[in-house]
Design a protein around this motif. Structure first.
Motif, PDB file in Angstrom:
ATOM      1  N   UNK A   1       0.993  -1.113   0.048  1.00 36.89           N
ATOM      2  CA  UNK A   1      -0.040   0.056   0.082  1.00 36.89           C
ATOM      3  C   UNK A   1       0.951   1.233  -0.094  1.00 36.89           C
ATOM      4  N   UNK A   2       0.870   2.119  -0.981  1.00 38.03           N
ATOM      5  CA  UNK A   2       1.700   2.888  -1.143  1.00 38.03           C
ATOM      6  C   UNK A   2       0.965   4.421  -1.340  1.00 38.03           C
ATOM      7  N   UNK A   3       1.813   5.342  -0.680  1.00 36.25           N
ATOM      8  CA  UNK A   3       1.178   6.758  -0.990  1.00 36.25           C
ATOM      9  C   UNK A   3       2.290   7.869  -1.502  1.00 36.25           C
ATOM     10  N   UNK A   4       1.863   8.622  -2.331  1.00 37.01           N
ATOM     11  CA  UNK A   4       2.801   9.570  -3.159  1.00 37.01           C
ATOM     12  C   UNK A   4       2.570  11.006  -2.772  1.00 37.01           C
ATOM     13  N   UNK A   5       3.708  11.754  -2.361  1.00 40.05           N
ATOM     14  CA  UNK A   5       3.481  13.042  -1.956  1.00 40.05           C
ATOM     15  C   UNK A   5       4.493  14.020  -2.630  1.00 40.05           C
ATOM     16  N   UNK A   6       4.267  14.767  -3.254  1.00 36.94           N
ATOM     17  CA  UNK A   6       5.108  15.960  -3.900  1.00 36.94           C
ATOM     18  C   UNK A   6       5.871  16.613  -2.613  1.00 36.94           C
ATOM     19  N   UNK A   7       7.179  16.690  -2.488  1.00 28.95           N
ATOM     20  CA  UNK A   7       8.189  17.279  -1.651  1.00 28.95           C
ATOM     21  C   UNK A   7       8.184  18.772  -1.767  1.00 28.95           C
ATOM     22  N   UNK A   8       7.966  19.368  -2.754  1.00 25.32           N
ATOM     23  CA  UNK A   8       7.677  20.805  -2.873  1.00 25.32           C
ATOM     24  C   UNK A   8       6.751  21.137  -4.191  1.00 25.32           C
ATOM     25  N   UNK A   9       6.569  22.306  -4.128  1.00 22.47           N
ATOM     26  CA  UNK A   9       5.537  22.803  -5.160  1.00 22.47           C
ATOM     27  C   UNK A   9       6.195  23.659  -6.483  1.00 22.47           C
ATOM     28  N   UNK A  10       7.259  23.323  -6.900  1.00 27.29           N
ATOM     29  CA  UNK A  10       7.785  23.869  -8.087  1.00 27.29           C
ATOM     30  C   UNK A  10       8.273  25.398  -7.874  1.00 27.29           C
ATOM     31  N   UNK A  11       8.763  25.767  -6.835  1.00 29.25           N
ATOM     32  CA  UNK A  11       9.176  27.039  -6.539  1.00 29.25           C
ATOM     33  C   UNK A  11       8.407  27.989  -6.009  1.00 29.25           C
ATOM     34  N   UNK A  12       6.791  27.743  -5.853  1.00 29.31           N
ATOM     35  CA  UNK A  12       5.809  28.427  -5.328  1.00 29.31           C
ATOM     36  C   UNK A  12       6.316  28.759  -3.794  1.00 29.31           C
ATOM     37  N   UNK A  13       5.303  29.010  -2.977  1.00 26.52           N
ATOM     38  CA  UNK A  13       5.572  29.334  -1.541  1.00 26.52           C
ATOM     39  C   UNK A  13       5.835  27.643  -1.089  1.00 26.52           C
ATOM     40  N   UNK A  14       6.979  27.837  -0.067  1.00 27.28           N
ATOM     41  CA  UNK A  14       7.361  26.243   0.279  1.00 27.28           C
ATOM     42  C   UNK A  14       6.861  26.320   1.744  1.00 27.28           C
ATOM     43  N   UNK A  15       6.802  25.232   2.091  1.00 23.45           N
ATOM     44  CA  UNK A  15       6.518  25.058   3.668  1.00 23.45           C
ATOM     45  C   UNK A  15       7.523  25.635   4.413  1.00 23.45           C
ATOM     46  N   UNK A  16       7.220  26.372   5.585  1.00 23.22           N
ATOM     47  CA  UNK A  16       8.390  26.897   6.314  1.00 23.22           C
ATOM     48  C   UNK A  16       8.954  27.879   5.879  1.00 23.22           C
ATOM     49  N   UNK A  17       8.670  28.557   4.746  1.00 25.35           N
ATOM     50  CA  UNK A  17       9.240  29.640   4.064  1.00 25.35           C
ATOM     51  C   UNK A  17       8.794  30.920   4.790  1.00 25.35           C
ATOM     52  N   UNK A  18       9.729  31.773   5.226  1.00 22.06           N
ATOM     53  CA  UNK A  18       9.502  33.005   5.849  1.00 22.06           C
ATOM     54  C   UNK A  18       8.868  34.060   4.775  1.00 22.06           C
ATOM     55  N   UNK A  19       7.786  34.646   5.310  1.00 21.94           N
ATOM     56  CA  UNK A  19       7.136  35.737   4.666  1.00 21.94           C
ATOM     57  C   UNK A  19       7.097  37.107   5.468  1.00 21.94           C
ATOM     58  N   UNK A  20       7.047  38.226   4.823  1.00 18.98           N
ATOM     59  CA  UNK A  20       7.215  39.457   5.481  1.00 18.98           C
ATOM     60  C   UNK A  20       5.941  40.321   4.937  1.00 18.98           C
ATOM     61  N   UNK A  21       5.402  40.981   5.910  1.00 20.22           N
ATOM     62  CA  UNK A  21       4.443  42.203   5.666  1.00 20.22           C
ATOM     63  C   UNK A  21       5.127  43.360   5.280  1.00 20.22           C
ATOM     64  N   UNK A  22       4.963  43.897   4.171  1.00 19.64           N
ATOM     65  CA  UNK A  22       5.746  44.769   3.573  1.00 19.64           C
ATOM     66  C   UNK A  22       5.837  46.300   4.237  1.00 19.64           C
ATOM     67  N   UNK A  23       4.402  46.576   4.727  1.00 15.34           N
ATOM     68  CA  UNK A  23       4.174  47.754   5.237  1.00 15.34           C
ATOM     69  C   UNK A  23       4.709  48.087   6.693  1.00 15.34           C
ATOM     70  N   UNK A  24       4.487  46.594   7.483  1.00 15.01           N
ATOM     71  CA  UNK A  24       5.043  46.708   8.945  1.00 15.01           C
ATOM     72  C   UNK A  24       6.290  46.121   8.928  1.00 15.01           C
TER      73      UNK A  24
END
Length: 115
Positions: free
Chosen positions: A53-76
């Motif tokens: 019984x096998x499950x497949x999962x993509x480890x990233x999503x092609x350069x879009x937002x990655x899990x754990x990637x920091x983001x910044x609010x530009x204004x603050x």
């Protein structure tokens, strides 16, 4: 299917591989067998490959937002460790901030960017 890296897991044993190539070697099945199984797989239930019984999962999503990637609010100029943390603080759904990053629009009244 795309050429993205795929994590392959035997659901019953928990044995996991960071690529279809590694799984095919360890389980002595062809890469094409795993590719066909991946196309048929239901994400949460997986599929059967040579009795496993096998499950497949993509480890990233092609350069879009990655899990754990920091983001910044530009204004603050506040930096958040993850998109989820930013969405909780801003009171906006994760997809709103993600779309704002992609399009340059606002989410929760703020502009956002990946770090």
């Amino acid at each position: 299917m795309s050429s993205k890296k795929v994590i392959v897991t035997d659901i019953e044993t928990g044995e996991s591989f960071d690529s279809m190539e590694a799984a095919s070697k360890a389980w002595n099945v062809s890469h094409m067998t795993l590719t066909r199984a991946r196309k048929k797989a239901v994400s949460s239930l997986g599929t059967t490959v040579k009795g496993r019984r096998v499950q497949f999962k993509e480890s990233n999503n092609g350069g879009r937002h990655r899990v754990g990637c920091p983001v910044q609010c530009v204004e603050t100029e506040t930096v958040f460790p993850t998109l989820t943390a930013a969405s909780i603080e801003a009171g906006v759904h994760v997809t709103g901030i993600s779309n704002a990053i992609k399009t340059g629009s606002r989410a929760g009244g703020y502009h956002w960017r990946k770090m």
